[in-house]
Design a protein around this motif. Structure first.
Motif, PDB file in Angstrom:
ATOM      1  N   PRO A 116       0.819  -1.201   0.000  1.00 29.99           N
ATOM      2  CA  PRO A 116       0.000   0.000   0.000  1.00 29.99           C
ATOM      3  C   PRO A 116       0.857   1.257   0.000  1.00 29.99           C
ATOM      4  O   PRO A 116       1.976   1.246   0.547  1.00 29.99           O
ATOM      5  N   THR A 117       0.345   2.330  -0.591  1.00 30.30           N
ATOM      6  CA  THR A 117       1.095   3.586  -0.592  1.00 30.30           C
ATOM      7  C   THR A 117       0.990   4.230   0.786  1.00 30.30           C
ATOM      8  O   THR A 117       1.948   4.252   1.537  1.00 30.30           O
ATOM      9  N   PHE A 118      -0.207   4.702   1.154  1.00 30.66           N
ATOM     10  CA  PHE A 118      -0.424   5.253   2.491  1.00 30.66           C
ATOM     11  C   PHE A 118      -1.331   4.294   3.266  1.00 30.66           C
ATOM     12  O   PHE A 118      -2.279   3.748   2.701  1.00 30.66           O
ATOM     13  N   SER A 119      -1.064   4.141   4.577  1.00 31.30           N
ATOM     14  CA  SER A 119      -1.805   3.132   5.348  1.00 31.30           C
ATOM     15  C   SER A 119      -3.287   3.468   5.452  1.00 31.30           C
ATOM     16  O   SER A 119      -4.121   2.587   5.564  1.00 31.30           O
ATOM     17  N   GLY A 120      -3.626   4.763   5.385  1.00 32.28           N
ATOM     18  CA  GLY A 120      -5.032   5.138   5.495  1.00 32.28           C
ATOM     19  C   GLY A 120      -5.683   5.389   4.149  1.00 32.28           C
ATOM     20  O   GLY A 120      -6.780   5.930   4.096  1.00 32.28           O
ATOM     21  N   LEU A 123       4.019  -4.833   3.901  1.00 33.80           N
ATOM     22  CA  LEU A 123       4.479  -3.493   4.290  1.00 33.80           C
ATOM     23  C   LEU A 123       5.999  -3.376   4.219  1.00 33.80           C
ATOM     24  O   LEU A 123       6.559  -2.311   4.473  1.00 33.80           O
ATOM     25  N   THR A 124       6.651  -4.502   3.887  1.00 33.90           N
ATOM     26  CA  THR A 124       8.113  -4.496   3.939  1.00 33.90           C
ATOM     27  C   THR A 124       8.706  -4.823   2.586  1.00 33.90           C
ATOM     28  O   THR A 124       8.381  -5.863   2.034  1.00 33.90           O
ATOM     29  N   PRO A 127       8.717  -0.665   3.180  1.00 30.93           N
ATOM     30  CA  PRO A 127       7.617   0.288   3.009  1.00 30.93           C
ATOM     31  C   PRO A 127       7.706   1.008   1.657  1.00 30.93           C
ATOM     32  O   PRO A 127       8.795   1.298   1.179  1.00 30.93           O
ATOM     33  N   TRP A 128       6.527   1.262   1.079  1.00 32.45           N
ATOM     34  CA  TRP A 128       6.469   1.920  -0.230  1.00 32.45           C
ATOM     35  C   TRP A 128       7.132   3.291  -0.166  1.00 32.45           C
ATOM     36  O   TRP A 128       7.012   4.007   0.819  1.00 32.45           O
ATOM     37  N   THR A 129       7.856   3.616  -1.207  1.00 35.03           N
ATOM     38  CA  THR A 129       8.457   4.940  -1.295  1.00 35.03           C
ATOM     39  C   THR A 129       8.187   5.499  -2.681  1.00 35.03           C
ATOM     40  O   THR A 129       8.101   4.748  -3.666  1.00 35.03           O
ATOM     41  N   VAL A 166       7.895  10.466  -0.109  1.00 35.39           N
ATOM     42  CA  VAL A 166       7.790   9.560   1.039  1.00 35.39           C
ATOM     43  C   VAL A 166       8.830   8.469   0.890  1.00 35.39           C
ATOM     44  O   VAL A 166       8.913   7.864  -0.161  1.00 35.39           O
ATOM     45  N   GLN A 208      -7.412  10.736   8.747  1.00 32.03           N
ATOM     46  CA  GLN A 208      -7.414   9.518   7.919  1.00 32.03           C
ATOM     47  C   GLN A 208      -6.129   8.707   8.138  1.00 32.03           C
ATOM     48  O   GLN A 208      -6.165   7.484   8.250  1.00 32.03           O
ATOM     49  N   ASP A 209      -5.004   9.400   8.204  1.00 36.42           N
ATOM     50  CA  ASP A 209      -3.733   8.722   8.489  1.00 36.42           C
ATOM     51  C   ASP A 209      -3.773   8.041   9.859  1.00 36.42           C
ATOM     52  O   ASP A 209      -3.319   6.900  10.012  1.00 36.42           O
ATOM     53  N   GLY A 253      -5.596   5.016   9.708  1.00 38.18           N
ATOM     54  CA  GLY A 253      -4.757   4.023   9.016  1.00 38.18           C
ATOM     55  C   GLY A 253      -3.796   3.358   9.988  1.00 38.18           C
ATOM     56  O   GLY A 253      -3.590   2.137   9.956  1.00 38.18           O
ATOM     57  N   LEU A 308      -3.365  -0.571  11.298  1.00 35.06           N
ATOM     58  CA  LEU A 308      -2.116  -1.345  11.318  1.00 35.06           C
ATOM     59  C   LEU A 308      -1.946  -2.055  12.667  1.00 35.06           C
ATOM     60  O   LEU A 308      -1.595  -3.233  12.728  1.00 35.06           O
ATOM     61  N   GLU A 359       7.913  -3.557  11.216  1.00 30.30           N
ATOM     62  CA  GLU A 359       7.461  -3.272   9.851  1.00 30.30           C
ATOM     63  C   GLU A 359       6.414  -2.165   9.808  1.00 30.30           C
ATOM     64  O   GLU A 359       6.500  -1.253   8.986  1.00 30.30           O
ATOM     65  N   LYS A 381       6.587   1.868   8.334  1.00 23.84           N
ATOM     66  CA  LYS A 381       5.583   2.413   7.426  1.00 23.84           C
ATOM     67  C   LYS A 381       4.967   3.704   7.988  1.00 23.84           C
ATOM     68  O   LYS A 381       4.923   4.737   7.333  1.00 23.84           O
ATOM     69  N   ARG A 437       6.850   7.307   8.399  1.00 26.26           N
ATOM     70  CA  ARG A 437       6.980   8.159   7.207  1.00 26.26           C
ATOM     71  C   ARG A 437       5.783   9.071   7.049  1.00 26.26           C
ATOM     72  O   ARG A 437       5.886  10.165   6.508  1.00 26.26           O
ATOM     73  N   GLU A 438       4.608   8.579   7.462  1.00 25.05           N
ATOM     74  CA  GLU A 438       3.402   9.391   7.345  1.00 25.05           C
ATOM     75  C   GLU A 438       3.327  10.418   8.474  1.00 25.05           C
ATOM     76  O   GLU A 438       2.895  11.551   8.278  1.00 25.05           O
ATOM     77  N   PHE A 476       4.868  14.060   8.356  1.00 19.02           N
ATOM     78  CA  PHE A 476       4.128  15.146   7.706  1.00 19.02           C
ATOM     79  C   PHE A 476       3.200  15.850   8.699  1.00 19.02           C
ATOM     80  O   PHE A 476       3.005  17.059   8.634  1.00 19.02           O
TER      81      PHE A 476
END
Lengths: 164, 260
Positions: free
Chosen positions: A50-54, A83-84, A86-88, A164, B55-56, B59, B63, B132, B136, B139-140, B143
């Motif tokens: 996934p790009t962003f988790s939400g 997730l591993t 993580p997307w960049t 990201v 929203q983040d 998310g 997780l 893991e 993830k 990084r969010e 921001f």
């Protein structure tokens, strides 16, 4: 109906036509979201990240991947997410960056390993006129992956990808 | 570097479930408070920004609850929408009413700094699934922290009125921050084997980031407050129950719906 036998290359080709639901000019493979394809007899496994988790489009992406593989005649499809690593945004393909730019979205600057806390935004160019004379007008945009800018040279507002 | 841990003892499993649930509960409740600004934020861009942040955070809650599901098969939606205030284990900081914009930005800043630094430390967990998701989410989170740090500065150094509101927000919020760093029952055992970051260390890095920002950069006065949180995460203010009543109303009215 019998399950068709496909090669991983055929699956990759099919996935290259699956658009990102929020940015239709790029595909899920252009975005670097598809990490692995394995074919074991009639069983196809696609692993994506996934790009962003939400991101609210995740279930759409998962469904679209499954449908694209089933369209090849494969009945037994498994779509996994990982997730591993993580997307960049560094995984976005070079030609897809150009398509993003033509679509009016400034492509992301290299993400690499940046310090955790940086208060300076990345340098961004106007996707229309190429000027660096731009201002970020909002650090969050209409989707989780983008920010809003305005170009002070050509006066156009535009969206830019977060790095990201 | 300790060896990766692949099997947990029953006691470790129980403690980890408790911790993952607490982490998720903080995110769910804070996301709801942020979501209350949707359509009401001072300017359109901030309405969008806070909706993005909410929203983040949801998310991230997902997780954490996915990790919990791997341990006990829990259903994230049932946990979010069918537990009452006495079962939620969020910190009191996140359940306080949304207040004004200064209060909202300062609370988010204090929490973002804690979350970013906790996640940063959790990337080194020898429980691989946690390392893991931390890699993830961090990084969010950065921001959010960039955004809210700038808002705190902007308001603290803005007009007399914005400064007054930011100082008031700090006075009101500061007594609640210690609870972020209070370990849960069984947490110390998980820290000892390298599964969880040590909260005292996270607190030290949090203070070395947050305190200079508030006092030197933003010229705010730190209130005098007790050093430790007094009560645990099972004790809530009177504000949580009404929040849950609103957040859960649709899910409870349509309990068998597949998507709310």
């Amino acid at each position: 109906m019998t399950t068709a036998h496909v090669t991983p290359e055929q699956v990759w080709t099919a996935l290259a036509a699956v658009p990102d639901p929020e940015i239709p000019v790029v595909s899920v493979t252009d975005m670097g979201m598809v990490r692995d394809v394995t074919v074991d007899g009639g069983h196809v496994t696609v692993t994506f990240t996934p790009t962003f988790s939400g991101c609210p489009a995740l279930h759409v992406i998962r469904d679209s991947i499954g449908e694209a593989v089933r369209a090849l005649g494969v009945e037994d499809v498994e779509v996994r997410s990982t997730l591993t690593p993580p997307w960049t945004t560094d995984w976005i393909q070079p030609d897809a960056r150009e398509r993003l730019r033509q679509y009016g979205i400034a492509p992301p600057a290299p993400a690499e390993a940046s310090p955790l806390i940086t208060l300076d935004p990345d340098p961004t160019r106007c996707p229309r006129c190429g000027s660096l004379n731009v201002r970020m007008t909002a650090s969050f945009g209409p989707t989780l992956c983008k920010r809003l800018y305005v170009c002070d040279s050509c006066r156009e507002p535009f969206e830019g990808f977060k790095s990201v | 570097m300790m060896e990766p841990i692949t099997t947990l003892t029953p006691t470790q499993t129980e403690a980890l479930i408790r911790k993952l649930t607490a982490l998720a509960d903080d995110e769910i409740i804070l996301a709801h408070r942020d979501g209350e600004w949707t359509g009401h934020a001072p300017i359109l861009e901030e309405d969008i920004a806070l909706a993005n942040i909410a929203q983040d955070e949801l998310g991230h809650a997902t997780l954490y609850l996915d990790l919990r599901r791997a341990l006990d098969g829990c259903d994230a939606d049932r946990l979010a929408f069918f537990r009452g205030a006495d079962e939620y284990t969020n910190v009191r900081l996140v359940e306080l009413p949304k207040g004004d914009w200064a209060f909202t930005m300062l609370r988010q800043f204090l929490f973002d700094a804690y979350e970013a630094l906790w996640l940063s430390a959790a990337q080194k967990s020898n429980y691989v699934p946690l390392a893991e998701i931390a890699a993830k989410a961090v990084r969010e989170e950065k921001f959010h922290l960039q955004h809210t740090a700038l808002w705190v500065e902007r308001l603290a150094l803005g007009t007399e009125e914005s400064r007054r509101r930011m100082q008031n927000a700090l006075n009101e919020l500061w007594p609640h921050v210690a609870q972020l760093f209070a370990p849960l029952p069984g947490e110390a055992d998980l820290v000892a084997v390298g599964i969880l970051p040590e909260l005292e260390k996270v607190r030290a890095s949090w203070e070395s980031f947050v305190l200079p920002h508030l006092t030197e950069k933003c010229d705010l006065l730190l209130p005098m407050v007790p050093a430790q949180a007094q009560e645990g995460r099972e004790v809530h203010t009177e504000h949580l129950a009404p929040l849950l009543a609103e957040m859960q109303s649709v899910a409870r009215q349509h309990a068998n719906a597949e998507v709310w």
